[in-house]
Design an enzyme around this catalytic site. Structure first.
Site, short mmCIF file in Angstrom:
data_model
loop_
_atom_site.label_atom_id
_atom_site.label_comp_id
_atom_site.label_asym_id
_atom_site.label_seq_id
_atom_site.Cartn_x
_atom_site.Cartn_y
_atom_site.Cartn_z
N GLY A 65 -1.56 -2.43 -3.68
CA GLY A 65 -1.07 -3.53 -2.88
C GLY A 65 0.19 -3.15 -2.11
O GLY A 65 0.61 -1.99 -2.10
N GLY A 66 0.79 -4.15 -1.48
CA GLY A 66 2.00 -3.89 -0.70
C GLY A 66 3.16 -3.41 -1.55
O GLY A 66 3.99 -2.63 -1.08
N LYS B 282 -1.63 -6.40 -11.98
CA LYS B 282 -0.83 -5.83 -10.89
C LYS B 282 0.47 -5.31 -11.47
O LYS B 282 1.23 -6.06 -12.09
CB LYS B 282 -0.56 -6.89 -9.82
CG LYS B 282 0.19 -6.36 -8.61
CD LYS B 282 0.35 -7.46 -7.56
CE LYS B 282 1.02 -6.95 -6.30
NZ LYS B 282 1.15 -8.00 -5.27
N ASP C 251 1.66 -15.51 4.42
CA ASP C 251 1.16 -14.14 4.42
C ASP C 251 -0.37 -14.11 4.32
O ASP C 251 -0.95 -13.35 3.55
CB ASP C 251 1.77 -13.35 3.26
CG ASP C 251 1.68 -11.84 3.46
OD1 ASP C 251 1.46 -11.41 4.61
OD2 ASP C 251 1.83 -11.11 2.46
#
Length: 457
Positions: free
Chosen positions: A170-171, A189, A286
């Site tokens: 992910g980012g 995550k 987002d």
């Protein structure tokens, strides 16, 4: 009335009863007035009216007479016994309540101590203000309470975060597949080297997803804080992200026209809940294809709420955030943020579904072309529109449906926010394009006539 009030009331009653008891005992200890003799009583009786005469004369057989004197001695003894019994009962009740109150306080203290130790052990570090905030949030929101995972359980579930369990990057972190048991399969995550901004986004994510519950918004099972690392445990989404499906190795081959419209409707439903039904309303801030996750049946769910804010928040206090390819012009240039900013980003996603292109294409090392700039001139030209459709779905849709989707996309990416429709209006425009079995209102009786294929890109 709480336990302390009852305790005080019973204490007062016990003191009063004991005071009365003491007064009676003192009275009984005083010398009694001597009883006059029978002859004296007889003469006194002549001088006292019959209504006040304390001596009762009873008929006796001839030749015998007896005078019986009735005293209050027996009555006083009964009252005394009653007071002793009542005082004992009150004292017993008082002692019972006292011991019960002490027991409750001790139990509550031990429970709080045990919970705090458990919480500290689960997080692997000592409590600090953010931990207290998270724990208060979990306790206050009992309906949607989050689990606090301990670090060893995450290590075991991901096989020590082996590369074979790595799902995506992910980012700000890596996502791993986690098997907690035979029934619970989740996605973890992992965020390492947390900065101040990452900490703020992590807290925001936990805060929003502990409150928001909707079928088209990702479910957060819990979190873990261990040293400088942060972990978020989500429900498993087997088909990964929309970005992976469209721009990954399969290049959208698994996504039919109807599935793409279903995904668009699912995303619109999630945004409608945030904008119209959440209290307070929320701006996601987002929305993008990598934050739209798909389960095994291609049900779409919005994820990543680290940048989400309450609708109406002063944009002057917000740092410009988000992915530039999806950011609305007014937010990028003037810092103005509203729910129409999410609508613009949704329009970009809709163009991705329609064309199969990335939101920003690299034409040359120093030249990029956005999907909005490229598509706008062709979206309003019906002769050119079929040519820009993703070749994977070019023969699958009805032309009328294609025109309708193109019209919605054009309105969503308007430069002026007031020209963009509300997400509710967008949803109502798209639902008729999705078959009943996929959650829409379209009745598919026979295969739709294919559009004449145009030249591929």
């Amino acid at each position: 009335m709480n336990l302390l009030s009852c305790f005080s009331l019973l204490l007062i009653m016990w003191v009063l009863s004991n005071t009365l008891f003491s007064a009676i005992i003192d009275a009984r200890s005083e010398p009694l007035i001597p009883v006059p003799s029978i002859s004296e009583q007889f003469f006194v009786a002549e001088r006292i009216p019959s209504s006040q005469f304390p001596i009762k004369m009873e008929a006796e057989p001839p030749g015998e007479s007896e005078i019986r004197v009735v005293h209050h001695h027996d009555l006083n003894e009964k009252i005394l016994i009653a007071l002793i019994v009542a005082s004992s009962l009150l004292g017993g009740i008082l002692l019972f309540l006292l011991f019960f109150w002490i027991y409750r306080q001790k139990k509550l203290k031990n429970s709080n101590k045990k919970s705090r130790k458990s919480l500290e052990a689960a997080k692997g570090i000592s409590m600090n203000p953010i931990m207290v905030k998270f724990d208060s949030l979990r306790m206050a929101n009992s309906k949607g309470s989050l689990a606090i995972f301990d670090y060893p359980s995450l290590v075991a579930a991901t096989n020590n975060f082996q590369e074979s369990n790595h799902l995506a990057e992910g980012g700000c972190g890596h996502i791993y597949k986690a098997h907690f048991d035979e029934k619970l399969l989740a996605a973890v995550k992992r965020i390492d080297g947390v900065t101040q901004d990452m900490e703020r986004e992590f807290e925001n994510e936990v805060n929003w997803l502990s409150k928001i519950k909707h079928q088209n918004i990702i479910k957060l099972f819990g979190y873990c804080i261990y040293g400088d690392s942060r972990f978020l445990v989500y429900e498993m989404m087997e088909k990964a992200s929309l970005e992976t499906q469209l721009h990954g190795p399969t290049q959208g081959s698994a996504l039919t026209w109807h599935l793409r419209m279903k995904i668009a409707v699912d995303v619109a439903r999630g945004l409608e809940y945030l904008h119209e039904h959440s209290h307070p309303p929320v701006v996601h801030r987002d929305v993008k294809s990598s934050n739209i996750l798909l389960d095994s049946n291609f049900n779409a769910k919005l994820s990543d709420f680290g940048l989400a804010v309450t609708s109406g928040t002063e944009s002057n206090n917000l740092k410009l955030s988000g992915t530039m390819d999806y950011v609305a012009p007014e937010y990028l240039l003037d810092g103005k943020l509203t729910d129409k900013s999410d609508v613009y980003a949704f329009g970009v996603v809709l163009l991705e579904l329609l064309t199969g292109r990335k939101p920003l294409e690299n034409l040359a090392p120093a030249q990029c072309l956005s999907i909005v700039t490229w598509a706008m001139p062709q979206l309003t030209d019906r002769s050119k529109l079929p040519m820009i459709v993703d070749p994977v779905i070019r023969n699958m849709m009805d032309l009328k449906h294609l025109y309708q989707v193109a019209a919605v996309a054009v309105l969503c990416v308007q430069t002026e926010p007031s020209y963009r429709p509300l997400i509710t209006d967008i949803l109502h425009s798209l639902i008729p394009l999705v078959p009943n079995e996929l959650g829409g209102s379209l009745r598919v009786k026979e295969p739709t006539k294919p559009v004449c294929p145009g030249p591929s890109n």
